[in-house]
Design an enzyme around this catalytic site. Structure first.
Site, mmCIF file in Angstrom:
data_model
loop_
_atom_site.group_PDB
_atom_site.id
_atom_site.type_symbol
_atom_site.label_atom_id
_atom_site.label_comp_id
_atom_site.label_asym_id
_atom_site.label_seq_id
_atom_site.Cartn_x
_atom_site.Cartn_y
_atom_site.Cartn_z
ATOM 1 N N ARG A 73 -5.131 -11.566 -49.845
ATOM 2 C CA ARG A 73 -5.130 -10.907 -48.463
ATOM 3 C C ARG A 73 -4.398 -11.505 -47.821
ATOM 4 O O ARG A 73 -3.999 -11.166 -46.358
ATOM 5 C CB ARG A 73 -6.105 -10.617 -48.419
ATOM 6 C CG ARG A 73 -7.994 -9.442 -48.609
ATOM 7 C CD ARG A 73 -8.673 -9.523 -47.805
ATOM 8 N NE ARG A 73 -9.437 -8.367 -48.389
ATOM 9 C CZ ARG A 73 -10.868 -8.607 -48.668
ATOM 10 N NH1 ARG A 73 -11.649 -9.206 -47.787
ATOM 11 N NH2 ARG A 73 -11.148 -6.660 -48.976
ATOM 12 N N GLN A 100 -21.340 -15.114 -53.378
ATOM 13 C CA GLN A 100 -21.256 -14.943 -54.688
ATOM 14 C C GLN A 100 -21.616 -15.823 -56.018
ATOM 15 O O GLN A 100 -22.520 -15.634 -56.873
ATOM 16 C CB GLN A 100 -19.924 -14.368 -54.865
ATOM 17 C CG GLN A 100 -19.891 -12.670 -54.226
ATOM 18 C CD GLN A 100 -18.655 -12.658 -54.316
ATOM 19 O OE1 GLN A 100 -17.893 -12.179 -55.553
ATOM 20 N NE2 GLN A 100 -17.979 -11.140 -53.698
ATOM 21 N N ARG A 115 -10.040 -3.506 -46.860
ATOM 22 C CA ARG A 115 -10.066 -4.230 -45.681
ATOM 23 C C ARG A 115 -8.720 -3.616 -44.912
ATOM 24 O O ARG A 115 -7.991 -3.887 -43.686
ATOM 25 C CB ARG A 115 -10.704 -5.032 -45.191
ATOM 26 C CG ARG A 115 -12.324 -5.194 -46.424
ATOM 27 C CD ARG A 115 -12.764 -6.483 -45.734
ATOM 28 N NE ARG A 115 -14.148 -6.574 -46.127
ATOM 29 C CZ ARG A 115 -14.967 -5.218 -46.278
ATOM 30 N NH1 ARG A 115 -15.754 -4.743 -45.134
ATOM 31 N NH2 ARG A 115 -16.279 -5.764 -46.841
ATOM 32 N N ASP A 136 -14.571 -11.715 -44.244
ATOM 33 C CA ASP A 136 -13.715 -10.174 -45.138
ATOM 34 C C ASP A 136 -13.040 -10.142 -43.834
ATOM 35 O O ASP A 136 -12.056 -8.678 -43.917
ATOM 36 C CB ASP A 136 -15.256 -9.388 -45.643
ATOM 37 C CG ASP A 136 -15.212 -9.890 -46.526
ATOM 38 O OD1 ASP A 136 -14.810 -10.694 -47.548
ATOM 39 O OD2 ASP A 136 -16.470 -9.587 -46.865
#
Ligand code: S3P
Length: 448
Positions: free
Chosen positions: A359, A176, A403, A328
């Site tokens: 996460r 990104q 996710r 991811d």
């Protein structure tokens, strides 16, 4: 707030099916946002239909593109580099970190101001990583102070003058950030040269080069050199391959619940995205990669799992470059680790702390809900595999993270009773047909 109730998959009912996963979210964002810069209309094929890509589609509409459906294609008439229009309202990026960070790059050189906003999760995500190097290039971007970082809402522009190219070593591997700076470099005077510490996804490099940008890649260094370039980009068709990060949940479900044959077609197997395949191979599982072809500048293939039971995985160490190539997929790989014999250690994954949720924390909490012993570390996790022993039926909070919700669904297939997963609405940001496809493979999931 929606919940999933997921039933354990009986050992005598392995998953089976043949499907195409939705279009890749990362390529979809680039296809939409870069089409704004095309001098000719662009047909974007195979978009995944997730809400995050929808944010990028609406954003380019606000900046002067026309976006129309034509059967399965989305046809975009862009503005070229020179014709972008000031939006009349703030651009709402929703849950999408890619939309907001890529827009910072697209808007950095513009002589108008744009306000970028997002949902609660996006409004906590760090933006200094794009703001600071773009400011070095001459952009004017403000954000809200949040500890040592800056978070949305952001105001990008007006640029006080032309941007200048930079030579910049990214402190973390981030596609990104890399993309935002390359986009800004399209308008800059002089060369923009970026070096990354690890192999982040390279969809931007592939697509911008195909559109005629003066872009070269040498190892981990990407350069835009506009010398002699007419600042025109064009492409007729952008073909979005299937999303390997969505396929990951189906692959993992097949490995956890057993499969007679699960086949996912047209999955992007760009080497910057296939860390999951390397890790599952090291764990001792076989995922066949068949029928490789190149489509729209990206390698695609079928992923096939033919596996009788839910056993036979070994714990492994997941560290270094493979973490970047599976960034991811770490939540669902942690679920596979819980089903493995022995310990799995995830290192070098501190980036997971600043995704749609923290996460490392949400994966650890999810696995503990299933009775798995997990140790959380600053840069990763240690998961004590339970081998073939069933997981404990759980009541899990997905914390609004798509996710985590889908990884928990996979874990629940191996539990000793029905599990409930709360706060799953954001599955629609990346994989709106997840439940439908899982049911098609034979899983029992109720949506409450
Ligand atoms: C993405 C890059 C990755 C990834 C995200 C999508 C992209 O983020 O986690 O889901 O499309 O460029 P970072 O660039 O922050 O690592």
């Amino acid at each position: 707030m929606t919940s999933f109730v997921v039933h354990p998959q009986p050992a005598d009912r392995p998953l089976a099916g043949h499907l195409t996963v939705p279009g890749d979210k990362s390529v979809g964002h680039r296809g939409l946002l870069f089409s704004l810069l095309s001098e000719t209309p662009v047909r974007v094929l195979g978009l995944g239909g997730g809400a995050d890509n929808g944010r990028s589609a609406r954003a380019i509409g606000q900046l002067g593109a026309t976006v129309a459906r034509d059967g399965d294609a989305v046809v975009i008439t862009g503005t070229g580099l020179a014709g972008m229009r000031a939006p009349t309202a703030a651009i709402d990026c929703g849950n999408s970190g890619t939309t907001i960070r890529l827009l910072c790059g697209l808007l950095a050189a513009q002589r108008f101001a744009t306000t970028l906003i997002g949902d609660e999760s996006l409004s906590r995500r760090p933006m200094r990583r794009v703001i600071e190097p773009l400011a070095t290039m001459g952009a004017a971007i403000t954000g809200q102070g949040h500890g040592a970082d800056l978070v949305p809402p952001l105001v990008v522009g007006p640029a006080p003058g032309p941007l200048r190219g930079i030579t910049y070593a990214l402190p973390v591997s981030s596609a990104q950030v890399k993309t935002a700076l390359l986009l800004a470099g399209l308008w800059a005077e002089g060369v923009t040269r970026l070096t990354e510490p690890g192999p982040s996804r390279d969809h931007t490099e592939r697509l911008l080069a195909a559109m005629g940008a003066p872009l070269t890649v040498d190892g981990r260094t990407v350069t835009i050199d506009p010398t002699g370039w007419d600042r025109r980009l064009a492409i007729d068709t952008i073909d979005v391959p299937g999303d390997p990060s969505s396929a990951a949940f189906l692959v993992a479900a097949a490995l956890v619940a057993g499969a007679t044959e699960v086949r996912c077609d047209q999955v992007c197997v760009n080497p910057t995205r296939t860390g999951l395949l390397d890790v599952v191979a090291a764990m001792g599982a076989t995922v066949a990669v068949e029928d490789r072809v190149v489509r729209g500048g990206e390698p695609v293939a079928s992923l096939v799992i033919r596996r009788g039971g839910g056993d036979g995985l070994r714990g492994v160490e997941i560290a270094g470059d493979v973490v970047v190539r599976a960034i991811d997929e770490i939540p669902v790989l942690s679920v596979l680790a819980a089903r493995a014999e022995g310990v799995t250690v995830v290192r070098d994954a501190e980036e997971l702390r600043v995704k749609e949720s923290d996460r490392i924390a949400t994966t650890a909490a999810m696995l503990r809900g299933f009775g798995v012993e997990v140790e959380e570390r600053p840069d990763g996790l240690t998961v004590a595999g339970r081998g073939a022993a069933p997981l404990r039926a759980a009541h899990v909070d997905a914390a609004g993270d798509h996710r985590i919700a889908m990884a928990a669904t996979v874990a629940a297939l191996a539990a000793d009773g029905p599990s409930r997963i709360d706060d799953v609405d954001n599955v629609a940001t990346s994989f709106p047909r997840f439940v439908e496809i899982m049911r098609g493979l034979g899983a029992r999931i109720d949506v409450a």
